[in-house]
Write a protein that holds these residues in place. Structure first.
Motif, PDB file in Angstrom:
ATOM      1  N   PHE A   1       0.823  -1.200   0.000  1.00 14.95           N
ATOM      2  CA  PHE A   1       0.000   0.000   0.000  1.00 14.95           C
ATOM      3  C   PHE A   1       0.859   1.253   0.000  1.00 14.95           C
ATOM      4  CE2 PHE A   1      -3.193  -2.983   1.134  1.00 14.95           C
ATOM      5  CZ  PHE A   1      -4.360  -2.433   0.642  1.00 14.95           C
ATOM      6  N   ARG A   2       0.390   2.253  -0.719  1.00 13.55           N
ATOM      7  CA  ARG A   2       1.024   3.566  -0.746  1.00 13.55           C
ATOM      8  C   ARG A   2       0.001   4.569  -0.220  1.00 13.55           C
ATOM      9  NH1 ARG A   2       4.623   0.520  -1.538  1.00 13.55           N
ATOM     10  NH2 ARG A   2       5.969   0.428  -3.327  1.00 13.55           N
ATOM     11  N   TYR A   3       0.488   5.633   0.376  1.00 15.82           N
ATOM     12  CA  TYR A   3      -0.379   6.650   0.965  1.00 15.82           C
ATOM     13  C   TYR A   3       0.004   8.020   0.434  1.00 15.82           C
ATOM     14  CZ  TYR A   3      -1.303   2.828   4.149  1.00 15.82           C
ATOM     15  OH  TYR A   3      -1.657   1.598   4.655  1.00 15.82           O
TER      16      TYR A   3
ATOM     17  N   VAL B   1      -5.933  11.540   4.292  1.00 16.54           N
ATOM     18  CA  VAL B   1      -4.935  10.599   3.778  1.00 16.54           C
ATOM     19  C   VAL B   1      -5.659   9.537   2.965  1.00 16.54           C
ATOM     20  CG1 VAL B   1      -3.148   8.939   4.377  1.00 16.54           C
ATOM     21  CG2 VAL B   1      -3.421  10.993   5.756  1.00 16.54           C
ATOM     22  N   LYS B   2      -5.229   9.345   1.728  1.00 15.86           N
ATOM     23  CA  LYS B   2      -5.802   8.312   0.867  1.00 15.86           C
ATOM     24  C   LYS B   2      -4.752   7.246   0.616  1.00 15.86           C
ATOM     25  CE  LYS B   2      -9.232  11.098  -1.469  1.00 15.86           C
ATOM     26  NZ  LYS B   2      -9.863  11.384  -2.763  1.00 15.86           N
ATOM     27  N   SER B   3      -5.217   6.041   0.272  1.00 15.11           N
ATOM     28  CA  SER B   3      -4.287   4.941   0.010  1.00 15.11           C
ATOM     29  C   SER B   3      -4.689   4.217  -1.263  1.00 15.11           C
ATOM     30  CB  SER B   3      -4.275   3.964   1.186  1.00 15.11           C
ATOM     31  OG  SER B   3      -5.534   3.344   1.302  1.00 15.11           O
ATOM     32  N   TYR B   4      -3.733   3.534  -1.847  1.00 12.54           N
ATOM     33  CA  TYR B   4      -3.987   2.687  -3.003  1.00 12.54           C
ATOM     34  C   TYR B   4      -3.096   1.451  -2.926  1.00 12.54           C
ATOM     35  CZ  TYR B   4       0.133   4.986  -4.998  1.00 12.54           C
ATOM     36  OH  TYR B   4       1.391   5.482  -5.214  1.00 12.54           O
ATOM     37  N   ASN B   5      -3.549   0.383  -3.563  1.00 13.25           N
ATOM     38  CA  ASN B   5      -2.851  -0.895  -3.513  1.00 13.25           C
ATOM     39  C   ASN B   5      -1.917  -1.029  -4.714  1.00 13.25           C
ATOM     40  OD1 ASN B   5      -2.065  -3.492  -3.122  1.00 13.25           O
ATOM     41  ND2 ASN B   5      -4.094  -4.367  -3.126  1.00 13.25           N
ATOM     42  N   VAL B   6      -0.686  -1.435  -4.457  1.00 20.92           N
ATOM     43  CA  VAL B   6       0.288  -1.696  -5.514  1.00 20.92           C
ATOM     44  C   VAL B   6       0.394  -3.214  -5.655  1.00 20.92           C
ATOM     45  CG1 VAL B   6       2.666  -1.370  -6.259  1.00 20.92           C
ATOM     46  CG2 VAL B   6       1.549   0.384  -4.901  1.00 20.92           C
ATOM     47  N   PRO B   7       0.132  -3.773  -6.848  1.00 25.55           N
ATOM     48  CA  PRO B   7       0.186  -5.223  -7.014  1.00 25.55           C
ATOM     49  C   PRO B   7       1.582  -5.781  -6.746  1.00 25.55           C
ATOM     50  CG  PRO B   7      -0.646  -4.148  -9.009  1.00 25.55           C
ATOM     51  CD  PRO B   7      -0.220  -3.078  -8.070  1.00 25.55           C
ATOM     52  N   PRO B   8       1.661  -6.942  -6.076  1.00 27.40           N
ATOM     53  CA  PRO B   8       2.973  -7.493  -5.721  1.00 27.40           C
ATOM     54  C   PRO B   8       3.801  -7.934  -6.927  1.00 27.40           C
ATOM     55  CG  PRO B   8       1.241  -9.035  -5.138  1.00 27.40           C
ATOM     56  CD  PRO B   8       0.571  -7.771  -5.566  1.00 27.40           C
ATOM     57  N   GLN B   9       3.175  -8.226  -8.072  1.00 23.76           N
ATOM     58  CA  GLN B   9       3.951  -8.673  -9.229  1.00 23.76           C
ATOM     59  C   GLN B   9       4.846  -7.560  -9.775  1.00 23.76           C
ATOM     60  OE1 GLN B   9       0.612  -8.703  -9.121  1.00 23.76           O
ATOM     61  NE2 GLN B   9      -0.295  -8.005 -11.010  1.00 23.76           N
TER      62      GLN B   9
ATOM     63  N   SER C   1       4.397 -15.459  -2.667  1.00 23.82           N
ATOM     64  CA  SER C   1       4.944 -14.108  -2.840  1.00 23.82           C
ATOM     65  C   SER C   1       4.016 -13.204  -3.653  1.00 23.82           C
ATOM     66  CB  SER C   1       6.321 -14.162  -3.494  1.00 23.82           C
ATOM     67  OG  SER C   1       6.249 -14.827  -4.727  1.00 23.82           O
ATOM     68  N   LEU C   2       3.047 -13.787  -4.372  1.00 27.03           N
ATOM     69  CA  LEU C   2       2.083 -12.987  -5.124  1.00 27.03           C
ATOM     70  C   LEU C   2       0.749 -12.837  -4.405  1.00 27.03           C
ATOM     71  CD1 LEU C   2       2.672 -14.230  -8.761  1.00 27.03           C
ATOM     72  CD2 LEU C   2       3.495 -12.148  -7.679  1.00 27.03           C
ATOM     73  N   TYR C   3       0.623 -13.410  -3.216  1.00 31.83           N
ATOM     74  CA  TYR C   3      -0.623 -13.299  -2.458  1.00 31.83           C
ATOM     75  C   TYR C   3      -0.644 -11.968  -1.727  1.00 31.83           C
ATOM     76  CZ  TYR C   3      -4.259 -14.277   0.957  1.00 31.83           C
ATOM     77  OH  TYR C   3      -5.385 -14.211   1.731  1.00 31.83           O
ATOM     78  N   ASP C   4      -1.662 -11.168  -1.986  1.00 31.99           N
ATOM     79  CA  ASP C   4      -1.773  -9.849  -1.374  1.00 31.99           C
ATOM     80  C   ASP C   4      -3.242  -9.558  -1.097  1.00 31.99           C
ATOM     81  OD1 ASP C   4      -0.955  -7.378  -0.420  1.00 31.99           O
ATOM     82  OD2 ASP C   4      -1.139  -6.425  -2.385  1.00 31.99           O
ATOM     83  N   PRO C   5      -3.765 -10.016   0.046  1.00 33.00           N
ATOM     84  CA  PRO C   5      -5.178  -9.787   0.334  1.00 33.00           C
ATOM     85  C   PRO C   5      -5.448  -8.340   0.720  1.00 33.00           C
ATOM     86  CG  PRO C   5      -4.145 -10.762   2.225  1.00 33.00           C
ATOM     87  CD  PRO C   5      -3.096 -10.720   1.125  1.00 33.00           C
ATOM     88  N   TYR C   6      -6.677  -7.919   0.517  1.00 25.60           N
ATOM     89  CA  TYR C   6      -7.075  -6.603   0.993  1.00 25.60           C
ATOM     90  C   TYR C   6      -7.209  -6.649   2.503  1.00 25.60           C
ATOM     91  CZ  TYR C   6      -8.099  -5.113  -3.745  1.00 25.60           C
ATOM     92  OH  TYR C   6      -7.990  -4.775  -5.049  1.00 25.60           O
ATOM     93  N   PRO C   7      -6.770  -5.619   3.200  1.00 21.98           N
ATOM     94  CA  PRO C   7      -6.900  -5.625   4.657  1.00 21.98           C
ATOM     95  C   PRO C   7      -8.345  -5.399   5.077  1.00 21.98           C
ATOM     96  CG  PRO C   7      -6.030  -3.533   3.919  1.00 21.98           C
ATOM     97  CD  PRO C   7      -6.109  -4.420   2.707  1.00 21.98           C
TER      98      PRO C   7
END
Length: 78
Positions: A5-7, A23-31, A58-64
């Motif tokens: 995640f980036r903020y 503060v806003k956030s967005y998800n960065v894909p792990p690939q 290493s590619l598993y990235d669930p939403y919190p």
């Protein structure tokens, strides 16, 4: 490994009609952090891979889980 995640802090104008989100956030894909497939990359079992949606941990990235959300859909098969 890098955080998924980036903020950032968006501009808040003095005449915005809605309450601002500071503060806003967005998800960065792990690939994006894996440049090529390394040899002998660990793998989930077939059943676990179907549950998580990927074969490689290493590619598993669930939403919190969001605070106050109705549970059960957090990506853990719940």
């Amino acid at each position: 490994m890098n955080s998924g995640f980036r903020y950032y802090e968006p501009f808040v104008g003095p005449f915005d009609p809605c309450p601002p989100i500071r503060v806003k956030s967005y998800n960065v894909p792990p690939q994006l952090f894996i440049t090529f497939q390394p040899p002998d990359l660990p793998q989930y079992t077939p059943h676990e891979a179907l549950r998580r949606g990927t074969l490689w941990p290493s590619l598993y990235d669930p939403y919190p889980q969001q605070p106050g959300s109705a549970g059960g859909t957090g990506g853990d098969g719940g």
